[in-house]
Write a protein that holds these residues in place. Structure first.
Motif, PDB file in Angstrom:
ATOM      1  N   LEU A  82      -3.038  -8.899   4.018  1.00 31.63           N
ATOM      2  CA  LEU A  82      -3.078  -7.516   4.483  1.00 31.63           C
ATOM      3  C   LEU A  82      -2.258  -6.586   3.604  1.00 31.63           C
ATOM      4  CD1 LEU A  82      -3.878  -5.463   6.709  1.00 31.63           C
ATOM      5  CD2 LEU A  82      -1.789  -6.149   7.926  1.00 31.63           C
ATOM      6  N   VAL A  83      -1.067  -7.035   3.194  1.00 35.43           N
ATOM      7  CA  VAL A  83      -0.169  -6.132   2.465  1.00 35.43           C
ATOM      8  C   VAL A  83      -0.123  -6.406   0.969  1.00 35.43           C
ATOM      9  CG1 VAL A  83       1.251  -5.792   4.497  1.00 35.43           C
ATOM     10  CG2 VAL A  83       1.837  -7.604   2.905  1.00 35.43           C
ATOM     11  N   GLN A  84      -0.463  -7.624   0.544  1.00 36.13           N
ATOM     12  CA  GLN A  84      -0.413  -7.957  -0.881  1.00 36.13           C
ATOM     13  C   GLN A  84      -1.832  -7.986  -1.432  1.00 36.13           C
ATOM     14  OE1 GLN A  84       2.434  -8.548  -2.710  1.00 36.13           O
ATOM     15  NE2 GLN A  84       3.743  -8.149  -0.958  1.00 36.13           N
ATOM     16  N   ARG A  85      -2.375  -6.829  -1.704  1.00 37.11           N
ATOM     17  CA  ARG A  85      -3.765  -6.717  -2.149  1.00 37.11           C
ATOM     18  C   ARG A  85      -3.894  -6.586  -3.656  1.00 37.11           C
ATOM     19  NH1 ARG A  85      -7.396  -5.534   1.872  1.00 37.11           N
ATOM     20  NH2 ARG A  85      -6.532  -5.202   3.947  1.00 37.11           N
ATOM     21  N   GLY A  86      -2.807  -6.750  -4.378  1.00 43.46           N
ATOM     22  CA  GLY A  86      -2.881  -6.606  -5.825  1.00 43.46           C
ATOM     23  C   GLY A  86      -2.936  -5.172  -6.287  1.00 43.46           C
ATOM     24  N   SER A  87      -2.607  -4.246  -5.414  1.00 47.86           N
ATOM     25  CA  SER A  87      -2.660  -2.819  -5.747  1.00 47.86           C
ATOM     26  C   SER A  87      -1.251  -2.258  -5.769  1.00 47.86           C
ATOM     27  CB  SER A  87      -3.513  -2.071  -4.715  1.00 47.86           C
ATOM     28  OG  SER A  87      -3.415  -0.671  -4.905  1.00 47.86           O
ATOM     29  N   VAL A  88      -0.815  -1.826  -6.931  1.00 48.04           N
ATOM     30  CA  VAL A  88       0.521  -1.238  -7.048  1.00 48.04           C
ATOM     31  C   VAL A  88       0.658   0.015  -6.188  1.00 48.04           C
ATOM     32  CG1 VAL A  88       2.196  -0.250  -8.656  1.00 48.04           C
ATOM     33  CG2 VAL A  88       0.872  -2.258  -9.322  1.00 48.04           C
ATOM     34  N   PRO A  89      -0.350   0.918  -6.144  1.00 52.69           N
ATOM     35  CA  PRO A  89      -0.213   2.080  -5.249  1.00 52.69           C
ATOM     36  C   PRO A  89      -0.020   1.681  -3.791  1.00 52.69           C
ATOM     37  CG  PRO A  89      -1.968   2.469  -6.825  1.00 52.69           C
ATOM     38  CD  PRO A  89      -1.551   1.050  -7.006  1.00 52.69           C
ATOM     39  N   ASP A  90      -0.724   0.629  -3.344  1.00 50.42           N
ATOM     40  CA  ASP A  90      -0.533   0.187  -1.962  1.00 50.42           C
ATOM     41  C   ASP A  90       0.887  -0.290  -1.730  1.00 50.42           C
ATOM     42  OD1 ASP A  90      -3.115   0.818  -1.481  1.00 50.42           O
ATOM     43  OD2 ASP A  90      -3.851  -1.243  -1.292  1.00 50.42           O
ATOM     44  N   GLU A 133      -8.387   7.251 -18.376  1.00 48.96           N
ATOM     45  CA  GLU A 133      -8.298   8.128 -17.218  1.00 48.96           C
ATOM     46  C   GLU A 133      -7.878   7.333 -15.980  1.00 48.96           C
ATOM     47  OE1 GLU A 133      -8.693  11.374 -16.939  1.00 48.96           O
ATOM     48  OE2 GLU A 133      -9.118  11.697 -19.061  1.00 48.96           O
ATOM     49  N   ALA A 134      -7.022   7.920 -15.197  1.00 49.80           N
ATOM     50  CA  ALA A 134      -6.620   7.297 -13.939  1.00 49.80           C
ATOM     51  C   ALA A 134      -7.699   7.536 -12.889  1.00 49.80           C
ATOM     52  CB  ALA A 134      -5.292   7.872 -13.462  1.00 49.80           C
ATOM     53  N   GLY A 135      -8.009   6.513 -12.108  1.00 54.59           N
ATOM     54  CA  GLY A 135      -9.002   6.662 -11.051  1.00 54.59           C
ATOM     55  C   GLY A 135      -8.466   7.492  -9.905  1.00 54.59           C
ATOM     56  N   ARG A 136      -9.388   7.992  -9.089  1.00 50.89           N
ATOM     57  CA  ARG A 136      -8.976   8.775  -7.935  1.00 50.89           C
ATOM     58  C   ARG A 136      -8.326   7.872  -6.881  1.00 50.89           C
ATOM     59  NH1 ARG A 136     -10.419  13.878  -7.342  1.00 50.89           N
ATOM     60  NH2 ARG A 136     -11.863  14.810  -8.828  1.00 50.89           N
ATOM     61  N   GLY A 137      -7.273   8.358  -6.286  1.00 53.71           N
ATOM     62  CA  GLY A 137      -6.594   7.576  -5.272  1.00 53.71           C
ATOM     63  C   GLY A 137      -7.440   7.409  -4.021  1.00 53.71           C
ATOM     64  N   ARG A 138      -7.312   6.259  -3.371  1.00 58.25           N
ATOM     65  CA  ARG A 138      -8.068   6.007  -2.150  1.00 58.25           C
ATOM     66  C   ARG A 138      -7.528   6.821  -0.986  1.00 58.25           C
ATOM     67  NH1 ARG A 138      -7.116   1.529  -0.269  1.00 58.25           N
ATOM     68  NH2 ARG A 138      -5.593   0.637  -1.695  1.00 58.25           N
ATOM     69  N   LEU A 139      -6.253   7.173  -1.039  1.00 57.46           N
ATOM     70  CA  LEU A 139      -5.648   7.964   0.028  1.00 57.46           C
ATOM     71  C   LEU A 139      -5.820   9.446  -0.269  1.00 57.46           C
ATOM     72  CD1 LEU A 139      -2.361   5.939   0.523  1.00 57.46           C
ATOM     73  CD2 LEU A 139      -4.409   5.853   1.931  1.00 57.46           C
TER      74      LEU A 139
END
Length: 944
Positions: free
Chosen positions: A547-555, A663-669
């Motif tokens: 749930l919390v360790q999704r491999g996403s640094v922004p998360d 280019e940086a992708g758009r944030g999911r939040l």
């Protein structure tokens, strides 16, 4: 006492070297350390306890190296050291010649002995906890001695899990106890118990740790599983040392909390349950070691009852039982080991007639078993009589239920003692005589000596009782009058003892029906319950990790920031809105608002940036702005360090960005959520700082730093703070940075890391003399950068050394100098690639970091070895041409360690995020050029 602990530590470190050169004889040498402890114990006992030693460590935290050897400590120390010597001598013939891991075993055993000695003599709750956890770690290594055995590994992990969980709970309880009492000093707690009492929750946490360590129900499951350890380990840890640690803590804190219902009720209830459950289970065990293990659990329950009764009489009986149990149970474990070596098995169903083949060993076992069963005139009988006598008192806590439970437990003890002796040595009808080898003297002498002591020391029981009277007198409730005597006449305890022995004989005679009844009533298997809980815990951990360790640094960043805001919100809801009384000043210098406006503009620019490289530059600008604020506040050291760290950070960003899209992708939040979270974090951080300033009650220490800095011979207060006044903090921070660097760079390598940086194999162009030892391929070279790197490299290195040397008196220091040297190495790498990096720093990064940490730690510890403060060994003022006045001290050596650590960290970052990524990019490019090769991933092409 501190010297004894150092002796154990030195012996443990030298154990592998000794074992490699002398084999099993190394264990004899290692026995010198516990032998010295035993001699010390006898000396203190003869001179008259207590013996007290204290060394200031962190007085502001209430942590001193406080040791106190009183009557109870000496009893435990005699067991720990005396049995430790015998077990090490026993091990010289228990293990085969050339045994693998013998040095590891000897080192762990000696270290464990030292940890136990520190535990029983510690006079500080926090210091006791340190030794407590050390015993946990070394017991894990000893139980899991056979790393190739699955049962050994599982048993070691079970023991580690249960005792560590209890230890962590105990730490929270000890901190609460210390804060409630206003002191962590155990002797002060006993002399002056907390007037307002201690929260029941704190007592429950302390009890959880003590009961888990001593395998008292419901924490008993780990002890039978630990019988997978070598028998000498079981004889030491599970008879005389480790399992006694929890009981010792109960005995030590009994005078303080013995009158509390939250202390007495659980100890008496769980103690009686443990006595009965352990003894009943022992009656159907067929493995001799497991039989003794369940018997140990039962008797640890008895000790819990005695020390948990909260009376002086119970404590005196507990002290006698503690000593007697350590002698006869260690002897019986050693007997099992000797039988196992001689007969090749310890299954009582396969043993027959061993007593005829090993009469001396059988005699020692009978003597020790009789003491365990409480047969007169042995030490076990004296202890059991005292235990029964102490439980004759009136009151709800010492009711007839407790006394009845102890008598029934004594009957079970007599029954499983007879089962043990019959199973190990008797001739069994229908079972062929067991072929037995002759037992070596080293295998039979230690158990015989321990068994004989249970008889020889009995005449000294009254003297031992008088000596322990001082300890028993610290209990507020004296309880029923209790004496340690061999014969007190026809008394009620004697009658109860006779009833227990008779009941034990009847249970043994009916052993087959009793065993079947035990198997039938065995409805719950504690091992299955434990492993079921572990599987559910693993499943929950896996789900939570997913749930919390999704491999996403922004998360990860969002979770961290939400947690920070949550803590701030909780504090506001808990205590209400705070009052800010600190004066607010708009600015002190005109540069400050200008820099603040620029920082705000940089922050807004970061929100509008989309390219990764632009974001990296903007973040760097924010760091440079922070450095300007430091400079405006009059902190040039911090400003210099911030400038250098930000520069190095930009280089690291540039190296990593080669593997990311442009280019940086758009944030999911959504943007409003991210903006609100950022504002909340900023408000929380600023508010916390303001609240901290408003809550200050003492005078700021900044004005007090000038004096200590001058005493350290430093004109730079910041350097004196880092290197002299708070050197331990600096050493810890350096260690954390090294570990962090190794962890980050290790994740980059997808295969085994070579010791040296892999070179590309390119050769120099013929007829040309490059500026550097290696150059990049055509199309990637920058001649101007090559020339600049060649001309400035040595000059910048000299500058870094200059910053290192003058840091004690001017702006600079080891950290700043190390970063400057690292930047010089970085320029070499950027100009010539990974071949140039290998040529610029031929020493491995790990060596540099290791040498740096060793210099810092060695310099700090050297002062302590000479009885002085850390880093306080040598200092001198010298005049150096061109450099001017220099103050030289061992602090400079400490700073040199920091310098080397930083250089090693920079090199490791360049090797991992630079040279290794170069290799990966080159390999991907080569693969793409081959027939059928795939295309490189976006953003992973050749570096420009």
């Amino acid at each position: 006492m501190e010297s004894l602990l150092v002796l154990h530590a030195v012996a443990a470190v030298c154990a592998p070297w000794l074992a490699a050169r002398t084999g099993r004889a190394a264990l004899v040498v290692l026995a010198v350390a516990p032998a010295a402890g035993f001699c010390f114990t006898l000396g203190v006992a003869a001179a008259g306890p207590p013996a007290v030693e204290e060394t200031a460590w962190a007085p502001s935290l209430g942590l001193n190296l406080s040791f106190r050897a009183d009557e109870l400590s000496l009893t435990m120390a005699a067991l720990v050291t005396g049995v430790g010597v015998l077990v090490l001598l026993y091990s010289t013939r228990y293990f085969r010649a050339g045994e693998r891991g013998l040095g590891r075993y000897g080192g762990a055993m000696t270290a464990f002995a030292g940890s136990m000695l520190g535990l029983v003599t510690a006079d500080n709750l926090l210091l006791l906890y340190v030794f407590w956890e050390l015993t946990t770690v070394f017991s894990y290594l000893l139980i899991g001695y056979d790393a190739e055995s699955g049962p050994s590994r599982r048993a070691a992990m079970k023991a580690l899990t249960v005792t560590t969980a209890g230890g962590l709970a105990m730490l929270a309880g000890l901190v609460a106890v210390g804060r409630s009492a206003g002191t962590y000093r155990i002797s002060e707690l006993v002399a002056h118990p907390p007037a307002g009492g201690v929260p029941a929750a704190a007592l429950g946490l302390v009890l959880a740790g003590a009961l888990a360590k001593s395998a008292v129900f419901p924490f008993s499951t780990w002890l039978p599983a630990a019988m997978a350890a070598p028998t000498p380990v079981s004889a030491y840890l599970h008879a005389a040392a480790m399992v006694k640690a929890g009981v010792y803590l109960l005995a030590r804190l009994g005078p303080v909390f013995g009158g509390e219902a939250a202390w007495r009720a659980p100890l008496l209830t769980l103690g009686v349950a443990t006595v009965l459950l352990g003894g009943w289970r022992a009656l159907r065990e067929t493995d001799l070691k497991r039989l003794l293990a369940y018997g140990t659990i039962s008797q640890l329950g008895l000790l819990t009852v005695l020390f948990g009764s909260g009376t002086g009489g119970g404590a005196l009986a507990g002290a006698a039982t503690l000593l007697a149990h350590g002698m006869f149970k260690a002897a019986l474990f050693l007997v099992v080991g000797a039988v196992d070596v001689a007969a090749g098995t310890r299954d009582l169903r396969e043993l027959s007639g061993v007593g005829r083949s090993l009469p001396w060993l059988c005699g020692a076992a009978v003597l020790a078993g009789a003491s365990m069963a409480g047969v007169p005139p042995l030490a076990g009988f004296v202890a059991k009589e005292a235990a029964l006598e102490s439980l004759l008192g009136d009151g709800p806590a010492l009711s007839g239920v407790v006394l009845s439970g102890v008598v029934l437990g004594s009957a079970l003890t007599a029954a499983y003692t007879l089962r043990f002796l019959w199973g190990a040595f008797a001739v069994k009808p229908g079972v062929a005589p067991t072929p037995v080898r002759r037992a070596a003297v080293a295998l039979s002498a230690p158990p015989a000596l321990l068994a004989a002591l249970g008889l020889v020391l009995v005449p000294l029981a009254p003297a031992y009782g008088e000596a322990m009277a001082a300890y028993a007198g610290t209990f507020r409730d004296p309880g029923h009058e209790t004496r340690l005597v061999v014969w007190a006449g026809p008394t009620v305890p004697l009658l109860l003892s006779a009833v227990a022995l008779a009941g034990g004989v009847l249970l043994f005679l009916a052993r087959e029906p009793v065993a079947r009844a035990g198997a039938t009533l065995h409805l719950v298997d504690s091992a299955r319950v434990y492993w079921g809980l572990m599987r559910r815990l693993d499943r929950f951990a896996t789900q939570l990790t997913g749930l919390v360790q999704r491999g996403s640094v922004p998360d990860y960043l969002v979770l961290t920031l939400l947690a920070a805001v949550g803590v701030a919100a909780f504090s506001l809801l808990w205590d209400g809105l705070p009052r800010l009384e600190a004066p607010v000043t708009a600015w002190q210098r005109v540069e400050q608002p200008v820099v603040t406006v620029l920082l705000a503009a940089v922050a807004v620019l970061a929100l509008a940036s989309r390219a990764h490289i632009l974001l990296a530059v903007v973040v760097g600008l924010a760091g440079y702005g922070t450095a300007l604020l430091f400079l405006a506040h009059g902190s040039p050291d911090l400003a210099l360090t911030q400038f250098l760290a930000e520069t190095l950070g930009l280089v690291v960003f540039a190296l990593v960005l080669r593997r990311l899209p442009v280019e940086a992708g758009r944030g999911r939040l959504p943007f409003p959520f991210r903006l609100g979270l950022g504002l909340a974090v900023g408000a929380s951080a600023a508010g916390a700082g303001m609240l901290a300033m408003s809550a200050r009650t003492a005078e700021p220490v900044g004005a007090l730093m000038e004096g200590p800095a001058r005493q350290a011979g430093a004109r730079n207060v910041v350097s004196a703070l880092i290197v002299d006044i708070r050197a331990w903090d600096t050493l810890g921070e350096s260690t954390v940075l090294v570990v962090l660097t190794l962890g980050v760079t290790s994740m980059v390598f997808l295969r085994r890391r070579a010791y040296r940086i892999e070179r590309t194999g390119r050769s120099r162009a013929p007829g040309r003399t490059p500026w550097l030892a290696s150059v990049l391929p055509l199309g990637q070279r920058a001649v101007a950068l090559e020339v600049a790197a060649r001309l400035t490299f040595h000059t910048v290195l000299v500058l870094s050394v200059f910053l290192l040397v003058i840091g004690h008196s001017r702006v600079g220091g080891g950290f700043a100098g190390g970063i400057v040297a690292g930047l010089a190495i970085t320029v070499r790498y950027l100009a010539g690639g990974r071949d140039e990096l290998a040529a610029a720093v031929p020493v491995h990064a790990g060596v540099l970091m290791g040498v740096g940490l060793s210099l810092s730690a060695g310099t700090a510890l050297a002062g302590l070895l000479f009885g002085r403060a850390a880093l306080d060994l040598l200092e001198a003022d010298v005049a150096v041409p061109l450099a001017g006045h220099l103050h030289l001290s061992t602090g400079l050596v400490f700073d040199l360690g920091v310098y080397l650590s930083v250089v090693g960290m920079v090199q490791d970052v360049l090797r991992g995020l630079g040279a290794e990524l170069d290799r990966q990019i080159s390999a991907e490019g080569t693969s793409a050029e081959r027939p059928g090769g795939g295309r490189p991933a976006p953003g992973t092409g050749e570096a420009p």
